[in-house]
Design an enzyme around this catalytic site. Sequence first.
Site, PDB file in Angstrom:
ATOM      1  N   GLY A  46       0.833  -1.201   0.000  1.00  0.00           N
ATOM      2  CA  GLY A  46       0.000   0.000   0.000  1.00  0.00           C
ATOM      3  C   GLY A  46       0.861   1.241   0.000  1.00  0.00           C
ATOM      4  O   GLY A  46       2.042   1.189   0.355  1.00  0.00           O
ATOM      5  N   GLN A  51       2.957  10.087   1.462  1.00  0.00           N
ATOM      6  CA  GLN A  51       4.272   9.444   1.310  1.00  0.00           C
ATOM      7  C   GLN A  51       4.984   9.858   0.025  1.00  0.00           C
ATOM      8  O   GLN A  51       6.186   9.634  -0.121  1.00  0.00           O
ATOM      9  CB  GLN A  51       4.133   7.913   1.348  1.00  0.00           C
ATOM     10  CG  GLN A  51       3.742   7.386   2.719  1.00  0.00           C
ATOM     11  CD  GLN A  51       3.608   5.883   2.690  1.00  0.00           C
ATOM     12  OE1 GLN A  51       2.589   5.353   2.272  1.00  0.00           O
ATOM     13  NE2 GLN A  51       4.651   5.182   3.104  1.00  0.00           N
ATOM     14  N   CYS A  93       6.851  -0.286   6.498  1.00  0.00           N
ATOM     15  CA  CYS A  93       6.276   0.850   5.786  1.00  0.00           C
ATOM     16  C   CYS A  93       7.323   1.323   4.781  1.00  0.00           C
ATOM     17  O   CYS A  93       8.515   1.335   5.103  1.00  0.00           O
ATOM     18  CB  CYS A  93       5.960   1.955   6.794  1.00  0.00           C
ATOM     19  SG  CYS A  93       5.365   3.491   6.069  1.00  0.00           S
ATOM     20  N   LEU A  94       6.888   1.700   3.591  1.00  0.00           N
ATOM     21  CA  LEU A  94       7.861   2.127   2.580  1.00  0.00           C
ATOM     22  C   LEU A  94       8.615   3.388   3.013  1.00  0.00           C
ATOM     23  O   LEU A  94       9.686   3.669   2.495  1.00  0.00           O
ATOM     24  CB  LEU A  94       7.166   2.347   1.233  1.00  0.00           C
ATOM     25  CG  LEU A  94       6.657   1.071   0.539  1.00  0.00           C
ATOM     26  CD1 LEU A  94       5.863   1.415  -0.718  1.00  0.00           C
ATOM     27  CD2 LEU A  94       7.807   0.134   0.175  1.00  0.00           C
ATOM     28  N   HIS A 137      -3.378   0.846   8.197  1.00  0.00           N
ATOM     29  CA  HIS A 137      -2.046   1.448   8.076  1.00  0.00           C
ATOM     30  C   HIS A 137      -2.088   2.660   7.134  1.00  0.00           C
ATOM     31  O   HIS A 137      -1.597   3.741   7.475  1.00  0.00           O
ATOM     32  CB  HIS A 137      -1.072   0.383   7.557  1.00  0.00           C
ATOM     33  CG  HIS A 137       0.330   0.862   7.356  1.00  0.00           C
ATOM     34  ND1 HIS A 137       1.405   0.337   8.037  1.00  0.00           N
ATOM     35  CD2 HIS A 137       0.850   1.829   6.536  1.00  0.00           C
ATOM     36  CE1 HIS A 137       2.519   0.966   7.660  1.00  0.00           C
ATOM     37  NE2 HIS A 137       2.207   1.867   6.740  1.00  0.00           N
ATOM     38  N   GLU A 138      -2.704   2.473   5.962  1.00  0.00           N
ATOM     39  CA  GLU A 138      -2.727   3.559   4.970  1.00  0.00           C
ATOM     40  C   GLU A 138      -3.658   4.687   5.417  1.00  0.00           C
ATOM     41  O   GLU A 138      -3.346   5.858   5.235  1.00  0.00           O
ATOM     42  CB  GLU A 138      -3.151   3.031   3.588  1.00  0.00           C
ATOM     43  CG  GLU A 138      -2.270   1.929   3.026  1.00  0.00           C
ATOM     44  CD  GLU A 138      -0.777   2.249   3.034  1.00  0.00           C
ATOM     45  OE1 GLU A 138      -0.397   3.434   2.942  1.00  0.00           O
ATOM     46  OE2 GLU A 138       0.023   1.304   3.146  1.00  0.00           O
ATOM     47  N   HIS A 141      -1.974   7.103   7.648  1.00  0.00           N
ATOM     48  CA  HIS A 141      -1.070   8.058   6.988  1.00  0.00           C
ATOM     49  C   HIS A 141      -1.799   9.370   6.681  1.00  0.00           C
ATOM     50  O   HIS A 141      -1.193  10.440   6.687  1.00  0.00           O
ATOM     51  CB  HIS A 141      -0.528   7.474   5.676  1.00  0.00           C
ATOM     52  CG  HIS A 141       0.709   6.637   5.832  1.00  0.00           C
ATOM     53  ND1 HIS A 141       1.885   7.131   6.365  1.00  0.00           N
ATOM     54  CD2 HIS A 141       0.964   5.349   5.501  1.00  0.00           C
ATOM     55  CE1 HIS A 141       2.809   6.172   6.351  1.00  0.00           C
ATOM     56  NE2 HIS A 141       2.274   5.078   5.847  1.00  0.00           N
TER      57      HIS A 141
HETATM   58 ZN    ZN Z   1       3.229   3.274   5.597  1.00  0.00          ZN
END
Ligand code: ZN
Length: 196
Positions: A46, A51, A93-94, A137-138, A141
Amino acid sequence: MAIKKIISYGDETLRKKSKEVSKISKKIQTLVHDLLDTMYAKNGVGLAAPQIGENLRVFVIDVSTNNEPLNPIVFINPKIIKKSGAVNSYEGCLSFPEAYTNVRRYKNVMVKALDIHGKPFVKEATDGCLLARAIQHEFDHLDGILFIDHCRNIEEANKILEEKGLQHVDESRLIQEEELEKEIQENPVELPQDEE
Ligand code: ZN
């Protein structure tokens, strides 16, 4: 459409509250494609707009595995309308390259959002599946919340953050989740840990 640079933990953009999308314009459609291109390029499950530097309420998820066809889901102006249960989720997480830790998540969620055409849809994800956890999670953000704010063990999280050269957990941002913690301990759910 382009692969964008992913903003790393420590940048204030990740801590800002994102704004609702007022119109599914060409700009938003490009943003969605950039999110997908960037997520696939980085082998992520995701990715949320902040981000890649856009504080707008948009994220994308694809939980398909390597031997399945791609299955992107686009969430614009998402609202979590139901949540229940609790699970331990081993997440990364990226924006935190290679740093994984155990966090608390709801087991089941129902989310309402707009797709890339502006059409409303409802998605339900249950049993602590990857989609259920990725949605949370997303979604976080978009409110400037990061997975480490849900960590179950600060020492464990700090150790891995330190190993990866990242800042420690900001304890003032930790989310109080006694109910979830209690539920996780009383009703542990075994989840595969190899999918993220
Ligand atoms: Zn993340």
